[in-house]
Design a protein around this motif. Structure first.
Motif, PDB file in Angstrom:
ATOM      1  N   ALA A   1      21.433  71.803  38.947  1.00 12.57           N
ATOM      2  CA  ALA A   1      21.385  70.955  40.130  1.00 12.57           C
ATOM      3  C   ALA A   1      22.634  70.079  40.270  1.00 12.57           C
ATOM      4  O   ALA A   1      22.747  69.340  41.246  1.00 12.57           O
ATOM      5  N   ALA A   2      23.565  70.167  39.327  1.00 14.13           N
ATOM      6  CA  ALA A   2      24.766  69.311  39.305  1.00 14.13           C
ATOM      7  C   ALA A   2      24.378  67.840  39.337  1.00 14.13           C
ATOM      8  O   ALA A   2      25.065  67.008  39.949  1.00 14.13           O
ATOM      9  N   ASP A   3      23.293  67.515  38.649  1.00 14.26           N
ATOM     10  CA  ASP A   3      22.781  66.153  38.606  1.00 14.26           C
ATOM     11  C   ASP A   3      23.405  65.414  37.423  1.00 14.26           C
ATOM     12  O   ASP A   3      22.732  65.067  36.455  1.00 14.26           O
TER      13      ASP A   3
ATOM     14  N   GLY B   1      35.046  86.922  35.677  1.00 12.68           N
ATOM     15  CA  GLY B   1      33.647  86.771  35.296  1.00 12.68           C
ATOM     16  C   GLY B   1      33.369  85.403  34.702  1.00 12.68           C
ATOM     17  O   GLY B   1      32.263  84.864  34.841  1.00 12.68           O
ATOM     18  N   MET B   2      34.363  84.826  34.012  1.00 13.04           N
ATOM     19  CA  MET B   2      34.202  83.495  33.443  1.00 13.04           C
ATOM     20  C   MET B   2      34.161  82.427  34.529  1.00 13.04           C
ATOM     21  O   MET B   2      33.305  81.537  34.508  1.00 13.04           O
ATOM     22  N   TYR B   3      35.101  82.511  35.484  1.00 16.24           N
ATOM     23  CA  TYR B   3      35.330  81.358  36.349  1.00 16.24           C
ATOM     24  C   TYR B   3      35.246  81.602  37.846  1.00 16.24           C
ATOM     25  O   TYR B   3      35.215  80.644  38.615  1.00 16.24           O
ATOM     26  N   GLY B   4      35.211  82.863  38.293  1.00 11.69           N
ATOM     27  CA  GLY B   4      35.131  83.106  39.727  1.00 11.69           C
ATOM     28  C   GLY B   4      33.889  82.497  40.353  1.00 11.69           C
ATOM     29  O   GLY B   4      33.915  81.971  41.466  1.00 11.69           O
ATOM     30  N   ARG B   5      32.767  82.540  39.626  1.00  8.63           N
ATOM     31  CA  ARG B   5      31.518  81.990  40.170  1.00  8.63           C
ATOM     32  C   ARG B   5      31.501  80.466  40.139  1.00  8.63           C
ATOM     33  O   ARG B   5      30.709  79.829  40.835  1.00  8.63           O
TER      34      ARG B   5
ATOM     35  N   VAL C   1      27.796  73.444  40.492  1.00  4.22           N
ATOM     36  CA  VAL C   1      27.800  73.014  39.092  1.00  4.22           C
ATOM     37  C   VAL C   1      29.214  72.655  38.652  1.00  4.22           C
ATOM     38  O   VAL C   1      29.428  71.669  37.946  1.00  4.22           O
ATOM     39  N   ALA C   2      30.196  73.448  39.082  1.00  2.00           N
ATOM     40  CA  ALA C   2      31.578  73.212  38.683  1.00  2.00           C
ATOM     41  C   ALA C   2      32.100  71.900  39.239  1.00  2.00           C
ATOM     42  O   ALA C   2      32.875  71.200  38.594  1.00  2.00           O
ATOM     43  N   GLY C   3      31.707  71.569  40.469  1.00  2.00           N
ATOM     44  CA  GLY C   3      32.136  70.313  41.061  1.00  2.00           C
ATOM     45  C   GLY C   3      33.552  70.296  41.567  1.00  2.00           C
ATOM     46  O   GLY C   3      34.079  69.230  41.897  1.00  2.00           O
TER      47      GLY C   3
END
Length: 520
Positions: free
Chosen positions: A409-411, A427-431, A442-444
């Protein structure tokens, strides 16, 4: 220092040789040792008990992010492609595939005579259902971004699936190997699978006692070589020292630790400890969309105030390496290619002043307690370091399920995290770091520059060109202090000496339970 795992990451049209160094000190074995040689000694039958510190928070593979859930479900479900012990892409449920000359059509030939655990037949309808469902935003699949370039999924016949792509995708085949892209039966629902998983893997789901155990049984109808073990029980024992005691008494035959101190206590004539370098990375995630962290100078102040080697030494006894964003050896980031490659408190204070926060600010941080051993120690060390420049890190230890809920939830302002690494950097970071990535919340952080770089990385076919593109990705992430990457470390696989044939992997997968067995 001994040369251990050798791995290769293969994209749609790219093949690269990679190398990992595995450190070994007696009585620990080199990573991967005992795999092929021991397998010939193992006999069919037997019940394996694996000690784990937490219960899986979900049994639905498309939503799994917790390590325990991912590794367990990887033994129950099948994927179109797989990664072998060297992280090379090999056939899975797809026995072969072809890419059109323009890179925009991928045709998979599926294995025949494959069945799900409930006895129903696997065919192209299940693949179309699965991939289309993962692409559907309503599913909230955590790997949906892997299929972002897919515009259509068709089934010309029961054993053929055709993907149409908007642009070439060099990371597709490696990325399809994750259990987050597991192929499910078109007759199943998320509600049903959270109670009774139904896959095509080497093991089937047998029973679950919440917060106590999950038991898998050999799938005698598995399309590949049947597993040797009759059952595998994942037994929840929250304290790692208690797992060691259970192993020494013979009640548990296998465990994977991330604390070197705990691994050292497992030393005995009857147990073998195998040390394996990991692609996963320890990181302080920052939510750049909240409060002071929206200012890049505030984030850079955090980055400059942290001595990463001190965190590694304090939390993991120095067993690991300070890291940049990308851990895959083929694309490995230079850990010094960042503002403040070493701790610089004066520069941190300058950044705080530039952010209009000369007296610092508060940083509400979440920490997973129980999923991995070093988390609280990392948080305590980060707290002490940041306090020296007036940044007040307060942290809340959470049970792994509660942590995952708040993380998804990026809380949080910040999160002390251990994230899985992959051989393919997209695959590590594109999403995470593309504006339409399904974990970007989530990454923000995202930017038009990163969107363009990730698009270029997937379309490039030249090895040197891809390396340069992902170097730029890493540098952008570091220059903007999207997160603060800390270190990579090891796992310590402890097994009874009578268990042979299990091969630890650099991505943490437990897939080689399918080849493990007990000697005479």
């Amino acid at each position: 220092m001994s040369n251990g795992l050798r791995m290769t990451a293969i994209g749609a049209v790219v093949a690269m040789s990679l190398a990992l160094a595995a450190c070994s000190d007696a009585p620990r074995d080199e990573a991967g040792s005992g795999g092929d040689a021991g397998a010939s000694e193992a006999q069919p039958g037997g019940d394996l008990v694996i000690g784990v510190t937490s219960d899986p928070d979900t049994l639905f593979p498309w939503r799994a992010t917790q390590f325990q859930a991912v590794h367990l479900l990887g033994n129950v479900y099948g994927t179109l492609t797989e990664l072998d012990e060297n992280l090379e892409v090999v056939p899975g449920l797809a026995e072969s595939w072809e890419v059109s000359p323009d890179g925009l059509t991928v045709t998979f030939q599926l294995r025949e005579d494959v069945t799900f655990a409930d006895g129903s037949a696997f065919d192209s309808e299940d693949v179309v259902f699965s991939l289309e469902s993962i692409r559907d935003e309503a599913t909230a699949a955590v790997a949906a971004s892997t299929l972002a370039r897919v515009t259509a999924v068709a089934a010309p016949d029961p054993s053929t699936v055709e993907l149409t792509l908007s642009t070439p995708d060099s990371g597709l085949f490696a990325n399809l190997a994750t259990v987050n892209l597991a192929i499910l039966s078109s007759d199943d629902t998320e509600e049903a699978l959270n109670t009774q998983p139904n896959g095509t893997g080497p093991f089937t789901f047998e029973a679950r006692v919440p917060n106590q155990s999950v038991t898998l049984a050999r799938n005698d109808a598995y399309w590949g070589e049947p597993a040797l073990l009759d059952t595998v029980e994942f037994r929840v024992i929250p304290d790692e020292s208690s797992i060691v005691s259970a192993m020494q008494s013979g009640n548990v035959q296998m465990a994977v630790f991330d604390d070197p101190l705990v691994a050292d206590t497992a030393t005995s004539p009857d147990l073998t400890v195998t040390e394996t370098p990991q692609l996963s990375y320890h990181v302080l995630q920052l939510n750049a969309r909240r409060g002071p962290l929206a200012d890049v100078n505030a984030r850079l102040a955090i980055q400059c105030a942290i001595d990463r080697q001190q965190v590694l030494d304090t939390a993991a006894l120095g067993e690991g390496e300070v890291t940049g964003p990308i851990t895959s050896p083929a694309y490995k980031s230079d850990p010094d290619a960042r503002p403040c490659p070493t701790r610089d408190l004066d520069r941190a204070r300058e950044y705080l002043a530039e952010a209009g926060l000369p007296d610092g600010f508060a940083l509400d941080t979440i920490v997973s307690q129980g999923e991995y051993a070093t988390s609280v120690n990392e948080a305590q060390n980060l707290q002490a370091q940041l306090a020296e420049v007036g940044i007040e890190l307060t942290f809340t230890p959470l049970e792994s399920g509660a942590y995952v809920d708040r993380w998804i939830a990026a809380d949080f302002d910040a999160a002390v995290a251990l994230n899985g690494g992959r051989p393919e950097p997209d695959g590590m970071y594109g999403r995470y770091f593309t504006s339409d990535g399904n974990l970007n919340q989530v990454a923000g952080y995202s930017s038009p520059e990163l969107d363009e770089l990730f698009a270029q990385g997937l379309q490039a076919t030249d090895e040197d060109e891809r390396k340069e593109i992902y170097d730029q990705v890493a540098r952008h992430l570091e220059d903007n202090a999207a997160w603060v990457w800390l270190f990579t470390s090891y796992t310590y696989t402890v097994t009874t000496n009578t268990l042979q044939g299990f091969v630890p992997m650099a991505n943490g997968s437990l897939q080689y339970l399918r080849t493990a067995g007990f000697t005479g």
